[in-house]
Design an enzyme around this catalytic site. Structure first.
Site, short mmCIF file in Angstrom:
data_model
loop_
_atom_site.label_atom_id
_atom_site.label_comp_id
_atom_site.label_asym_id
_atom_site.label_seq_id
_atom_site.Cartn_x
_atom_site.Cartn_y
_atom_site.Cartn_z
N HIS A 81 -52.16 -60.04 46.68
CA HIS A 81 -52.19 -61.57 48.02
C HIS A 81 -51.53 -62.20 47.71
CE1 HIS A 81 -55.18 -59.27 49.91
NE2 HIS A 81 -54.29 -59.30 51.63
N HIS A 85 -46.08 -59.93 48.25
CA HIS A 85 -47.34 -59.77 49.79
C HIS A 85 -46.75 -59.73 50.83
CE1 HIS A 85 -48.92 -58.08 53.20
NE2 HIS A 85 -49.44 -58.92 52.70
N HIS A 123 -47.99 -65.48 56.80
CA HIS A 123 -49.90 -65.05 57.26
C HIS A 123 -51.02 -64.87 56.31
CE1 HIS A 123 -48.59 -61.17 55.07
NE2 HIS A 123 -50.17 -60.85 55.37
N ASP A 124 -50.94 -65.18 55.08
CA ASP A 124 -51.82 -64.78 53.56
C ASP A 124 -51.67 -66.38 53.11
OD1 ASP A 124 -51.94 -61.49 53.27
OD2 ASP A 124 -53.02 -62.92 54.26
N ASP A 235 -48.38 -55.97 57.23
CA ASP A 235 -48.83 -56.16 57.30
C ASP A 235 -49.43 -55.05 56.28
OD1 ASP A 235 -52.05 -58.74 57.73
OD2 ASP A 235 -50.37 -57.48 54.63
C1 LIG Z 1 -53.11 -49.56 51.36
C2 LIG Z 1 -54.65 -50.18 51.59
N1 LIG Z 1 -55.90 -50.57 51.26
C3 LIG Z 1 -56.58 -50.98 52.01
C4 LIG Z 1 -57.78 -50.41 51.41
C5 LIG Z 1 -59.34 -50.51 52.49
C6 LIG Z 1 -58.45 -52.09 52.78
C7 LIG Z 1 -60.01 -52.79 54.09
O1 LIG Z 1 -60.02 -53.80 53.54
N2 LIG Z 1 -60.88 -51.74 53.81
C8 LIG Z 1 -61.87 -52.19 54.93
C9 LIG Z 1 -61.98 -51.27 55.88
C10 LIG Z 1 -63.68 -52.60 57.28
C11 LIG Z 1 -60.91 -51.19 56.86
C12 LIG Z 1 -57.43 -51.96 53.52
C13 LIG Z 1 -56.57 -51.83 52.63
N3 LIG Z 1 -55.26 -52.69 53.07
C14 LIG Z 1 -54.48 -53.62 53.44
C15 LIG Z 1 -55.71 -55.11 54.10
C16 LIG Z 1 -55.10 -54.42 55.91
C17 LIG Z 1 -55.56 -55.81 56.30
O2 LIG Z 1 -55.57 -55.78 57.30
C18 LIG Z 1 -55.10 -55.34 58.60
C19 LIG Z 1 -53.25 -55.31 58.10
C20 LIG Z 1 -55.40 -55.71 60.10
C21 LIG Z 1 -55.50 -53.79 58.66
C22 LIG Z 1 -56.42 -56.70 55.96
C23 LIG Z 1 -56.26 -56.67 54.21
C24 LIG Z 1 -55.93 -55.42 53.24
CL1 LIG Z 1 -55.72 -55.23 51.50
N4 LIG Z 1 -53.36 -53.87 53.54
N5 LIG Z 1 -53.15 -52.61 52.18
C25 LIG Z 1 -54.36 -51.90 52.26
MG LIG Z 2 -54.34 -60.92 55.29
ZN LIG Z 3 -51.00 -59.21 54.02
#
Ligand SMILES: Cc1nc2ccc(C(=O)NCC(C)C)cc2n2c(-c3cc(OC(C)(C)C)ccc3Cl)nnc12
Ligand SMILES: [Mg+2]
Ligand SMILES: [Zn+2]
Length: 344
Positions: A81, A85, A123-124, A235
């Protein structure tokens, strides 16, 4: 000192003028992470220019340049983050507007497009590499400020963005009329708050219905759901690039997640499995994440915009690589090599 900073900052906006090494900057397959770090501010300026926002909204170039540098400075050097990003998320917003002709085909207005690009950039901001549940569990300052409304981190990102807009010489919206100004701040708020996972899950169902019922361009609720969908696509846009990019992103994300897990263990609380380096199987977690979140979202996008179908195909390819990696991981992790090195 100020003189030196000024010349440095001016320089960072001349870099990409003579950078002819970048091809296909406006194509979906282009990886924004391949742009030289010191050229990124210049490419942000370029994106505002090419989308016509500088002329349409009478943005002073020096104001935009200062705004971009303040946003960049607002990011910390977390493994995932961070400013890179933010740049990659903003680049995908640019790709959507250019390749799907969102403004020309009036899916969104130019003002919504301006807010969309700025929201992605911001956004972050000031992310600490820990998620919302960590804030509440550990009773951080941000939790004491925002936990009653939820979306703790996202409210902080929004507050930080507002601070920058209110900083002398950084208000890129200064030439807008008062109603345009209040609309653009409203859009900024909705867009940044929609990047919270919880609000994404809440809206995903409504987005599904909107698409199967048929999207109506002049329905304000449809517009809002569409912008929220675009924000989440941006995102997650690393998932639409080739394997090397998605693998690198996973390394950064789990570097961040496992550090949070270590922190939680040192505080005597048990981390979630995906944050626990002792328990997490990255390929399994990635297959789940892509299946449950990424694919449904980009399938919705492709249902609405057939030109986005190649993105879905790439995501499916990457998911299959993670599936193949699963048993590779099991084999190797028997003899301790937990690291991602073993993946092609
Ligand atoms: C490659 C990749 N793997 C991830 C694996 C797990 C998770 C996670 O939080 N799992 C918790 C359960 C409850 C779902 C997020 C991941 N992730 C994100 C991400 C997306 C986000 O929010 C939106 C955009 C709204 C989805 C917010 C933060 C993050 Cl880090 N971005 N890339 C990734
Ligand atoms: Mg965020
Ligand atoms: Zn983000």
């Amino acid at each position: 000192h100020m003189k030196q900073v000024e010349t440095e900052s001016v320089q960072s906006f001349l870099n990409c003028r003579d950078d002819h090494s970048i091809k296909d900057f406006d194509k979906f397959h282009f990886s924004p992470r391949s742009v030289p770090y010191k050229h990124m501010p210049c490419y942000v300026l370029k994106m505002f220019g090419e989308l016509g926002f500088i002329n349409t909204w009478r943005i002073k170039t020096t104001t935009l340049a200062r705004f971009i540098l303040f946003v960049k400075k607002g990011y910390r050097d977390a493994p995932y983050h961070n400013w890179v990003h933010a740049f990659s998320v903003a680049h995908f917003a640019y790709l959507l507007m250019v390749n799907l002709n969102l403004i020309k085909n009036d899916y969104i207005t130019s003002l919504q497009g301006l807010a969309f690009l700025v929201s992605c950039l911001c956004h972050d901001i000031d992310h600490r590499g820990t998620n919302n549940s960590f804030q509440t569990k550990c009773g951080t300052v941000l939790a004491s400020l925002y936990s009653s409304e939820g979306s703790v981190m996202e409210r902080h990102h929004l507050a930080q963005s507002m601070c920058i807009l209110n900083t002398d010489g950084c208000n890129i919206f200064e030439s807008l009329s008062s109603e345009e100004y209040s609309e653009v701040l409203d859009l900024l708020r909705n867009n940044i708050l929609s990047t919270d996972l919880t609000s994404h899950f809440r809206m995903a169902e409504q987005q599904r219905e909107m698409i199967s019922a048929g999207f109506k361009k002049n329905d304000p609720t449809h517009r809002k759901l569409l912008l929220a969908m675009f924000m989440t696509c941006c995102d997650l846009s690393d998932q639409t690039k080739d394997w090397r990019v998605t693998k690198k992103t996973a390394e950064q994300i789990y570097d961040e997640f496992f550090s949070q897990g270590d922190l939680e263990k040192s505080m005597g609380t048990a981390p979630a499995e995906m944050m626990d380096r002792e328990r997490a199987s990255i390929p399994d977690l990635q297959v789940q994440f892509i299946t449950n979140l990424v694919l449904p979202l980009f399938k919705n996008l492709a249902d609405l915009f057939p030109a986005a179908q190649p993105l879905v195909d790439t995501i499916i390819n990457n998911k299959n690589v993670w599936k193949h990696a699963r048993h590779l991981f099991q084999e190797y992790s028997q003899n301790g090599t937990k690291s991602m090195e073993i993946l092609l």
